[in-house]
Design an enzyme around this catalytic site. Structure first.
Site, PDB file in Angstrom:
ATOM      1  CG  HIS A   1      -2.451  40.088  62.004  1.00 12.55           C
ATOM      2  ND1 HIS A   1      -2.030  38.790  61.982  1.00 12.55           N
ATOM      3  CD2 HIS A   1      -3.671  40.078  62.605  1.00 12.55           C
ATOM      4  CE1 HIS A   1      -2.956  38.018  62.539  1.00 12.55           C
ATOM      5  NE2 HIS A   1      -3.964  38.772  62.926  1.00 12.55           N
TER       6      HIS A   1
ATOM      7  CG  ASP B   1      -3.595  39.073  66.680  1.00 17.01           C
ATOM      8  OD1 ASP B   1      -3.516  39.095  67.923  1.00 17.01           O
ATOM      9  OD2 ASP B   1      -4.360  38.315  66.051  1.00 17.01           O
TER      10      ASP B   1
ATOM     11  CG  HIS C   1      -2.987  35.684  70.323  1.00 20.07           C
ATOM     12  ND1 HIS C   1      -3.938  34.687  70.279  1.00 20.07           N
ATOM     13  CD2 HIS C   1      -3.379  36.607  69.421  1.00 20.07           C
ATOM     14  CE1 HIS C   1      -4.868  34.996  69.386  1.00 20.07           C
ATOM     15  NE2 HIS C   1      -4.556  36.166  68.847  1.00 20.07           N
TER      16      HIS C   1
ATOM     17  CG  HIS D   1      -8.277  38.046  62.240  1.00 16.81           C
ATOM     18  ND1 HIS D   1      -6.902  38.036  62.325  1.00 16.81           N
ATOM     19  CD2 HIS D   1      -8.574  37.997  60.914  1.00 16.81           C
ATOM     20  CE1 HIS D   1      -6.398  37.967  61.111  1.00 16.81           C
ATOM     21  NE2 HIS D   1      -7.384  37.942  60.233  1.00 16.81           N
TER      22      HIS D   1
ATOM     23  CG  ASP E   1      -8.655  35.703  67.422  1.00 16.28           C
ATOM     24  OD1 ASP E   1      -8.808  36.163  66.270  1.00 16.28           O
ATOM     25  OD2 ASP E   1      -7.535  35.628  67.974  1.00 16.28           O
ATOM     26  CG  HIS E   2      -8.518  40.004  67.679  1.00 17.16           C
ATOM     27  ND1 HIS E   2      -7.594  40.446  68.579  1.00 17.16           N
ATOM     28  CD2 HIS E   2      -8.004  38.863  67.154  1.00 17.16           C
ATOM     29  CE1 HIS E   2      -6.548  39.610  68.599  1.00 17.16           C
ATOM     30  NE2 HIS E   2      -6.778  38.641  67.738  1.00 17.16           N
TER      31      HIS E   2
ATOM     32  CG  HIS F   1      -7.056  42.396  63.984  1.00 14.60           C
ATOM     33  ND1 HIS F   1      -6.662  42.351  65.303  1.00 14.60           N
ATOM     34  CD2 HIS F   1      -6.896  41.130  63.510  1.00 14.60           C
ATOM     35  CE1 HIS F   1      -6.276  41.133  65.611  1.00 14.60           C
ATOM     36  NE2 HIS F   1      -6.422  40.364  64.541  1.00 14.60           N
TER      37      HIS F   1
END
Ligand code: ZN
Ligand code: FE
Length: 254
Positions: A113, A132, A170, A57, A59-60, A55
């Protein structure tokens, strides 16, 4: 054979490299932390050929462009969110199948998400990268989707073989477990899992990957038919989707 190399990065993310030695193919699952991914590649002496994004985000997908510029790798990601996946080359979505080296990879849309979240299952290897969408003892927050969407996304994962190894993005298990134990304090599988998680974290070990069987037995977001959980959330007679929605609300406020 497929090899998975995992390494912690940022605050609580996991980076993953997936390597098919025969084909000399290496994929990064998401790009949370470019220096950490580069160190892992050097340590394993693997050459990055692909990025598989779950996805958008940061941090991805935040390291996509830098890694692509450095390696010329190909970026595969969710077509439903292509405009938010930096450098995407190949858009994939629900029902698509492709090969990473010699290994089949199946794509599942799992909105909730984010609206474009996807997960990757390697059915012949019994492993999946769930981003996530699902965490051990938890699930992703509903930033762009409804509880009903997330519940139907999770049901796709529930249809996989019980032994499937789930690689989450995570390390949230301990905090998730504190919430889970408020809902099902009598669940013996959960009690055992919490002890194991405590020991693992105290020893600095990851609690990921988990298995689908273990999550079915312990994860409150996969257990909306548990009598104990339904009573705990105050919905003893509600259908699963409503119990799931309430569980997610309670977690958000926990
Ligand atoms: Zn995210
Ligand atoms: Fe994340």
């Amino acid at each position: 054979m497929i090899q998975v190399h995992m390494f912690p990065c940022l605050k609580d993310n996991y980076g993953y490299l997936v390597h098919d030695a025969e084909a000399n193919v290496t994929a990064a699952i998401d790009t949370p932390d470019v220096p950490a991914i580069r160190r892992a590649l050097e340590e394993k002496e693997w050459r990055l050929t692909h990025i598989l994004n779950t996805h958008h985000h940061s941090d991805h997908a935040g390291g996509n462009l830098e890694l692509k510029a450095q390696t010329g790798c190909q970026i595969i990601g969710p077509g439903a969110d292509a405009e938010r996946i930096p450098g995407i080359d190949i858009s994939v979505g629900d029902g698509d199948e492709f090969r990473l080296g010699h290994h089949r990879v199946q794509v599942f849309d799992t909105p909730g998400h984010t609206r474009g979240h996807i997960v990757y299952l390697l059915p012949d290897d019994g492993i999946a990268f769930v981003g996530d969408t699902l965490f051990s003892l938890g699930c992703g927050r509903l930033f762009e989707g409804t509880a009903a969407q997330m519940w139907s996304s999770l049901q796709k994962l529930l249809a996989w073989p019980d032994a499937t190894l789930l690689y989450c993005a995570h390390e949230y298990t301990q905090a998730n477990g504190q919430f889970a134990s408020t809902l099902e304090p009598q669940n013996p599988d959960l009690v055992a899992r919490l002890a194991e998680v405590h020991d693992s974290r105290a020893a600095g070990r990851p609690t990921v990957p988990t298995t689908l069987a273990q999550e079915k037995a312990t994860n409150p977001f996969l257990r909306p038919t548990s009598a104990e959980l339904k009573i705990s959330v105050g919905l003893p007679d509600a259908p699963p989707v409503e119990v799931f929605a309430r569980t997610r609300e309670l977690k958000d406020a926990f």
